[in-house]
Write a protein that holds these residues in place. Structure first.
Motif, PDB file in Angstrom:
ATOM      1  N   TRP A 340       0.816  -1.220   0.000  1.00  0.00           N
ATOM      2  CA  TRP A 340       0.000   0.000   0.000  1.00  0.00           C
ATOM      3  C   TRP A 340       0.853   1.276   0.000  1.00  0.00           C
ATOM      4  CZ3 TRP A 340      -4.740   0.075  -1.628  1.00  0.00           C
ATOM      5  CH2 TRP A 340      -5.464  -1.125  -1.610  1.00  0.00           C
ATOM      6  N   ILE A 341       2.045   1.218   0.603  1.00  0.00           N
ATOM      7  CA  ILE A 341       2.961   2.374   0.494  1.00  0.00           C
ATOM      8  C   ILE A 341       3.367   2.541  -0.973  1.00  0.00           C
ATOM      9  CG2 ILE A 341       5.298   3.205   1.034  1.00  0.00           C
ATOM     10  CD1 ILE A 341       4.887   2.072   3.884  1.00  0.00           C
ATOM     11  N   TYR A 342       3.617   1.392  -1.620  1.00  0.00           N
ATOM     12  CA  TYR A 342       3.994   1.413  -3.045  1.00  0.00           C
ATOM     13  C   TYR A 342       2.883   2.072  -3.872  1.00  0.00           C
ATOM     14  CZ  TYR A 342       5.521  -0.277  -7.623  1.00  0.00           C
ATOM     15  OH  TYR A 342       5.936  -0.349  -8.927  1.00  0.00           O
ATOM     16  N   ARG A 343       1.625   1.671  -3.588  1.00  0.00           N
ATOM     17  CA  ARG A 343       0.496   2.251  -4.333  1.00  0.00           C
ATOM     18  C   ARG A 343       0.356   3.748  -4.040  1.00  0.00           C
ATOM     19  NH1 ARG A 343      -4.650  -1.902  -4.636  1.00  0.00           N
ATOM     20  NH2 ARG A 343      -3.486  -3.811  -5.099  1.00  0.00           N
ATOM     21  N   GLY A 344       0.594   4.123  -2.785  1.00  0.00           N
ATOM     22  CA  GLY A 344       0.549   5.551  -2.418  1.00  0.00           C
ATOM     23  C   GLY A 344       1.604   6.351  -3.159  1.00  0.00           C
ATOM     24  N   LEU A 345       2.804   5.742  -3.287  1.00  0.00           N
ATOM     25  CA  LEU A 345       3.889   6.414  -4.029  1.00  0.00           C
ATOM     26  C   LEU A 345       3.521   6.554  -5.509  1.00  0.00           C
ATOM     27  CD1 LEU A 345       7.000   4.643  -2.432  1.00  0.00           C
ATOM     28  CD2 LEU A 345       6.131   6.927  -1.924  1.00  0.00           C
ATOM     29  N   ALA A 346       2.860   5.523  -6.050  1.00  0.00           N
ATOM     30  CA  ALA A 346       2.436   5.580  -7.464  1.00  0.00           C
ATOM     31  C   ALA A 346       1.449   6.724  -7.680  1.00  0.00           C
ATOM     32  CB  ALA A 346       1.810   4.247  -7.876  1.00  0.00           C
ATOM     33  N   VAL A 347       0.552   6.950  -6.682  1.00  0.00           N
ATOM     34  CA  VAL A 347      -0.394   8.079  -6.770  1.00  0.00           C
ATOM     35  C   VAL A 347       0.370   9.404  -6.781  1.00  0.00           C
ATOM     36  CG1 VAL A 347      -2.203   9.347  -5.521  1.00  0.00           C
ATOM     37  CG2 VAL A 347      -2.338   6.879  -5.730  1.00  0.00           C
ATOM     38  N   LEU A 348       1.389   9.517  -5.914  1.00  0.00           N
ATOM     39  CA  LEU A 348       2.208  10.739  -5.871  1.00  0.00           C
ATOM     40  C   LEU A 348       2.823  11.027  -7.227  1.00  0.00           C
ATOM     41  CD1 LEU A 348       4.316  10.828  -2.583  1.00  0.00           C
ATOM     42  CD2 LEU A 348       2.362  12.232  -3.194  1.00  0.00           C
ATOM     43  N   VAL A 349       3.396   9.971  -7.837  1.00  0.00           N
ATOM     44  CA  VAL A 349       4.102  10.149  -9.119  1.00  0.00           C
ATOM     45  C   VAL A 349       3.125  10.508 -10.222  1.00  0.00           C
ATOM     46  CG1 VAL A 349       5.476   8.984 -10.876  1.00  0.00           C
ATOM     47  CG2 VAL A 349       6.028   8.665  -8.469  1.00  0.00           C
ATOM     48  N   VAL A 350       2.028   9.751 -10.325  1.00  0.00           N
ATOM     49  CA  VAL A 350       1.079  10.017 -11.416  1.00  0.00           C
ATOM     50  C   VAL A 350       0.351  11.344 -11.192  1.00  0.00           C
ATOM     51  CG1 VAL A 350      -1.087   8.963 -10.587  1.00  0.00           C
ATOM     52  CG2 VAL A 350      -0.467   8.806 -12.997  1.00  0.00           C
ATOM     53  N   GLY A 351       0.302  11.771  -9.912  1.00  0.00           N
ATOM     54  CA  GLY A 351      -0.388  13.024  -9.593  1.00  0.00           C
ATOM     55  C   GLY A 351       0.369  14.275  -9.955  1.00  0.00           C
ATOM     56  N   CYS A 352       1.627  14.154 -10.400  1.00  0.00           N
ATOM     57  CA  CYS A 352       2.413  15.337 -10.797  1.00  0.00           C
ATOM     58  C   CYS A 352       1.640  16.192 -11.798  1.00  0.00           C
ATOM     59  CB  CYS A 352       3.718  14.890 -11.453  1.00  0.00           C
ATOM     60  SG  CYS A 352       5.053  14.901 -10.300  1.00  0.00           S
ATOM     61  N   PRO A 353       1.435  17.481 -11.526  1.00  0.00           N
ATOM     62  CA  PRO A 353       0.631  18.296 -12.450  1.00  0.00           C
ATOM     63  C   PRO A 353       1.422  18.905 -13.609  1.00  0.00           C
ATOM     64  CG  PRO A 353       1.126  19.559 -10.486  1.00  0.00           C
ATOM     65  CD  PRO A 353       1.799  18.231 -10.308  1.00  0.00           C
ATOM     66  N   CYS A 354       2.552  18.283 -13.990  1.00  0.00           N
ATOM     67  CA  CYS A 354       3.408  18.858 -15.063  1.00  0.00           C
ATOM     68  C   CYS A 354       2.606  19.198 -16.318  1.00  0.00           C
ATOM     69  CB  CYS A 354       4.515  17.888 -15.476  1.00  0.00           C
ATOM     70  SG  CYS A 354       5.500  17.235 -14.158  1.00  0.00           S
ATOM     71  N   ALA A 355       1.947  18.165 -16.872  1.00  0.00           N
ATOM     72  CA  ALA A 355       1.236  18.341 -18.146  1.00  0.00           C
ATOM     73  C   ALA A 355       0.144  19.387 -18.021  1.00  0.00           C
ATOM     74  CB  ALA A 355       0.646  17.006 -18.592  1.00  0.00           C
ATOM     75  N   LEU A 356      -0.527  19.400 -16.875  1.00  0.00           N
ATOM     76  CA  LEU A 356      -1.632  20.319 -16.651  1.00  0.00           C
ATOM     77  C   LEU A 356      -1.140  21.763 -16.592  1.00  0.00           C
ATOM     78  CD1 LEU A 356      -4.637  19.856 -16.271  1.00  0.00           C
ATOM     79  CD2 LEU A 356      -4.273  19.920 -13.808  1.00  0.00           C
ATOM     80  N   VAL A 357      -0.057  21.989 -15.837  1.00  0.00           N
ATOM     81  CA  VAL A 357       0.484  23.341 -15.645  1.00  0.00           C
ATOM     82  C   VAL A 357       1.011  23.917 -16.961  1.00  0.00           C
ATOM     83  CG1 VAL A 357       2.338  24.630 -14.515  1.00  0.00           C
ATOM     84  CG2 VAL A 357       0.980  23.036 -13.202  1.00  0.00           C
ATOM     85  N   ILE A 358       1.602  23.047 -17.795  1.00  0.00           N
ATOM     86  CA  ILE A 358       2.223  23.522 -19.042  1.00  0.00           C
ATOM     87  C   ILE A 358       1.213  23.579 -20.193  1.00  0.00           C
ATOM     88  CG2 ILE A 358       3.004  21.343 -20.115  1.00  0.00           C
ATOM     89  CD1 ILE A 358       5.304  24.332 -19.470  1.00  0.00           C
ATOM     90  N   SER A 359       0.000  23.024 -19.996  1.00  0.00           N
ATOM     91  CA  SER A 359      -0.958  22.857 -21.093  1.00  0.00           C
ATOM     92  C   SER A 359      -1.352  24.164 -21.774  1.00  0.00           C
ATOM     93  CB  SER A 359      -2.224  22.154 -20.595  1.00  0.00           C
ATOM     94  OG  SER A 359      -2.838  22.922 -19.585  1.00  0.00           O
ATOM     95  N   THR A 360      -1.508  25.247 -20.999  1.00  0.00           N
ATOM     96  CA  THR A 360      -1.951  26.521 -21.584  1.00  0.00           C
ATOM     97  C   THR A 360      -0.800  27.443 -21.981  1.00  0.00           C
ATOM     98  OG1 THR A 360      -3.981  26.361 -20.330  1.00  0.00           O
ATOM     99  CG2 THR A 360      -3.454  28.505 -21.206  1.00  0.00           C
ATOM    100  N   PRO A 361       0.192  27.715 -21.079  1.00  0.00           N
ATOM    101  CA  PRO A 361       1.208  28.711 -21.444  1.00  0.00           C
ATOM    102  C   PRO A 361       1.980  28.384 -22.706  1.00  0.00           C
ATOM    103  CG  PRO A 361       1.792  27.620 -19.373  1.00  0.00           C
ATOM    104  CD  PRO A 361       0.392  27.237 -19.705  1.00  0.00           C
ATOM    105  N   VAL A 362       2.316  27.118 -22.929  1.00  0.00           N
ATOM    106  CA  VAL A 362       3.118  26.796 -24.118  1.00  0.00           C
ATOM    107  C   VAL A 362       2.300  27.035 -25.394  1.00  0.00           C
ATOM    108  CG1 VAL A 362       2.630  24.301 -24.273  1.00  0.00           C
ATOM    109  CG2 VAL A 362       4.813  25.174 -25.054  1.00  0.00           C
ATOM    110  N   ALA A 363       0.977  26.779 -25.330  1.00  0.00           N
ATOM    111  CA  ALA A 363       0.114  27.030 -26.495  1.00  0.00           C
ATOM    112  C   ALA A 363       0.005  28.530 -26.764  1.00  0.00           C
ATOM    113  CB  ALA A 363      -1.276  26.439 -26.256  1.00  0.00           C
ATOM    114  N   ILE A 364      -0.178  29.326 -25.702  1.00  0.00           N
ATOM    115  CA  ILE A 364      -0.306  30.787 -25.848  1.00  0.00           C
ATOM    116  C   ILE A 364       0.988  31.392 -26.389  1.00  0.00           C
ATOM    117  CG2 ILE A 364      -0.626  32.953 -24.562  1.00  0.00           C
ATOM    118  CD1 ILE A 364      -3.238  31.461 -24.676  1.00  0.00           C
TER     119      ILE A 364
END
Length: 704
Positions: A340-364
């Motif tokens: 379950w710690i492993y699964r929690g860590l997987a949530v942390l990693v997949v939860g990174c908002p990189c794609a979301l944060v960069i989605s608008t500024p790079v297009a603009i």
């Protein structure tokens, strides 16, 4: 006392999170009152005082180089594979590979394999841990904090291999994000490189090569064939064709002669020119364009503001979900702690908002840069988004749908007089007039090579609103509207019918004669732009429901132009306040409306429209300052391109946000059956970031 303001260019600014961290570090400098980062343009504005060393120290975590904005510095362009961070990423990848080979040939938990994975984690993740641990101590939760916790957690439960893969993939993701952002910023770099840094100035009989910053207004600049023009100015000697594509986006060179305006960054083709400088280096049109493009990229679009607010709550929420997932099942249902710690860590990693944060500024950033290269200046992401939603566009008539210079279209004779004499008498009188229609008569006389010196006019008198009279070669002649002649002559029926037909065609009729007889007539019209009809058709095909012309001209002229261009609606004989009221009414009906004008007249209508679009922004400071979008060339065909670009930008932003969130949700669902591994989680995050970046860069390819 006014606070000191300094602007700097930044080299090496890699990601939005790094920008936010750098801004915070600069604000923490005691002598700094405030600081603001423009991520798109890679610029820093500091209110207060700070040395370059202090600023570079604040950005040391991302190896940021700081250069004063006014200092001309060549950017050190290091090839992708020679950048330090990319080298460490490659070395990390090598140790990951060696670790898996050791694991395969020896045993899964062999000391050699674990040692190689530890080396991969330290080499590839050193910079990440430095920032991540610092953030953790200060309770700042961003992507690097999440990744640091995930990697430490993986090591804690003995998943050395997965931890090493996560470090490598995250470092690779950051490297590719930097590369993509650099590509998006190239549009500004190209603009910065357009204008020469030096120019040849003539003082007395000698010529000197000087830096553009040292050139004064009224200096005489020598521009030889094949050279770029270094400063804005007026041609005082010579003639040549000048390629203005860099400023206005026009593909064909423009002929320049004495008295014409030229712009810094344009290319002198075949002739030699002497130019009187009219603006300092920092005030030239290209300098203003660069400044406005950079400001535009800093301004947050509505969708970006939403993402920023969303990310603020999203990251802590992901951390809480990961914590509950790691702790609650073992505590409440006797689950296996390691699993379950492993699964929690997987949530942390997949939860990174990189794609979301960069989605608008790079297009603009990409869209505004592309538009600037095509001669369209969009002054912010908000205007880009609003243009993409337009359903109604209103046009000013004169100088927008028409050329703005009236021309003689018909000359008709009613007596034994010849055409040359009729035109000569008319030109002799109109030489003394300031009326716009007078210039049309003079241009026609010049075009037909009439020697107007044969006719000398005296005793000139302007008859307000009707015309003029003068004594020409001993006879008194009148020139003006049919109303003027109706006061002392009865116009024949066939003349009245002819006048009526010409007026229905949208032409202004001027009669010439004495107080006893009518000699002839001139029909004058402001010619419709050749491109106007195809532009209106293109707009209708793009789904613009209403195209409207607003003009102060008479009903007949306006109706004729409206029919010719197939506009949805025409409103004539409008005062500026009537235009303003009309714009407000359309806005209420359609939710948004664009007003296209020359940026000088109709300022209230341009300001009250959702999007104010100015024609011919090059050379007119008013257009650059008042409009939301400026079409730098006097070219209507850029309008459909601007709408297509805006719509594609809106579509790409929506695709980016949907894809980034969709992939996160899918990955989180995979956690339930335990299918989401750490390396798959980071791979999903990296994949989403890359796809979002590549999708945004498609905006570079939007054609006119």
């Amino acid at each position: 006392m006014e606070d000191k303001k300094q602007v700097y260019r930044l080299q090496g600014l890699s990601c939005t999170n790094c920008a936010a961290q750098f801004e915070k570090n600069v604000k923490d400098i005691q002598t700094v009152i405030d600081a603001q980062i423009n991520f798109g343009a890679s610029k820093l504005t500091v209110i207060g005082e700070a040395t370059i060393e202090q600023l570079e120290q604040a950005g040391a975590f991302d190896e940021i180089k700081v250069i004063p904005a006014k200092q001309r510095a060549e950017e050190q362009r290091t090839p992708f594979w020679k950048k330090k961070t990319n080298i460490t990423t490659a070395v990390s990848a090598l140790f990951v590979l060696l670790g898996y080979i050791a694991q395969f040939t020896a045993s899964e938990n062999s000391v050699l394999a674990i040692g190689l994975f530890v080396l991969a984690i330290i080499i590839g993740g050193y910079e990440l841990f430095k920032v991540g641990l610092s953030n953790l101590v200060h309770l700042q939760f961003d992507m690097k904090t999440l990744m640091t916790i995930a990697i430490i957690g993986a090591a804690f439960i003995g998943e050395w291999g997965e931890g090493a893969v996560v470090v490598f993939l995250f470092a690779l993701s950051e490297a590719l994000e930097r590369y993509s952002m650099d590509k998006a910023r190239q549009s500004i770099r190209r603009l910065l490189e357009i204008a020469p840094k030096k120019a040849i100035i003539r003082k007395g009989n000698k010529e000197y090569e000087v830096d553009v910053e040292d050139i004064e207004i009224d200096d005489i600049m020598i521009v030889k064939p094949g050279q770029k023009i270094a400063m804005d100015g007026i041609v005082v000697k010579g003639q040549s064709s000048v390629n203005q594509a860099a400023i206005t986006g026009e593909s064909l060179p423009v002929y320049k002669q004495v008295g014409d305006e030229v712009f810094a960054g344009t290319l002198n083709e075949e002739g030699s020119l002497e130019v009187r400088v009219t603006k300092r280096a920092e005030d030239t049109t290209i300098a203003k364009i660069i400044h406005l493009v950079e400001e535009a990229q800093a301004e947050r679009a509505p969708s970006q503001q939403f993402i920023d607010r969303f990310a603020k709550y999203y990251t802590p929420a992901i951390m809480l979900i990961a914590l509950f997932l790691a702790v609650l099942p073992p505590l409440l249902w006797n689950g296996d702690w390691s699993e379950w710690i492993y699964r929690g860590l997987a949530v942390l990693v997949v939860g990174c908002p990189c794609a979301l944060v960069i989605s608008t500024p790079v297009a603009i950033v990409t869209a505004i840069g592309n538009a600037a290269r095509k001669g369209v200046l969009i002054k912010g992401g908000i205007h880009l988004e609003e243009t993409g939603r337009l359903k109604a566009i209103a046009f000013d008539k004169t100088g927008t749908l028409t050329k703005g210079t009236p021309e003689v279209t018909n000359i008709e004779l009613f007596n034994e007089i010849g055409e040359a004499e009729l035109l000569g008498i008319a030109a002799a009188i109109e030489r003394h007039s300031q009326h716009p229609l007078a210039s049309a008569i003079l241009r026609e006389a010049k075009r037909k090579a009439i020697d107007i010196e044969k006719w000398q006019a005296g005793d000139f008198l302007s008859i307000t609103g009707k015309g003029a009279k003068a004594n020409v070669n001993g006879n008194v002649y009148y020139i003006g509207s049919p109303t003027l002649f109706a006061e002392f002559l009865t116009l024949p029926v066939h003349v009245q019918e002819r006048i009526s037909r010409l007026q229905i065609e949208g032409k202004t009729v001027m009669l010439l004669g004495t107080n006893e007889e009518l000699l002839g007539l001139f029909a004058v019209a402001d010619q419709v732009r050749e491109s106007a009809k195809t532009v209106i058709q293109s707009l209708h095909k793009l789904g613009i429901h209403k195209t409207m012309m607003l003009t102060g001209d008479n009903d007949k002229t306006a109706a004729a132009i409206g029919n010719e261009l197939q506009l949805s609606e025409v409103k004539a004989e409008l005062l500026p306040q009537d235009k303003l009221a009309t714009i407000k009414k359309i806005r209420e009906e359609f939710g948004s409306v664009a007003m296209v004008g020359d940026g000088v007249n109709d300022a209230p209508a341009l300001a009250s429209a959702t999007v104010g679009i100015a024609m011919g922004g090059a050379g007119t400071d008013t257009a650059l300052e008042t409009a939301d979008i400026a079409l730098m060339a006097d070219d209507l065909t850029k309008l459909p391109y601007t709408i297509r670009l805006s719509r594609k930008t809106l579509r790409i932003i929506k695709e980016n946000i949907t894809f980034a969130l969709g992939l996160k949700i899918l990955a989180l669902i995979l956690i339930v059956p335990g299918w989401l591994t750490l390396w798959l989680a980071i791979f999903a995050d990296m994949g989403a970031t890359l796809i979002v970046m590549m999708n945004s860069l498609r905006l570079m390819k939007v054609k006119e």
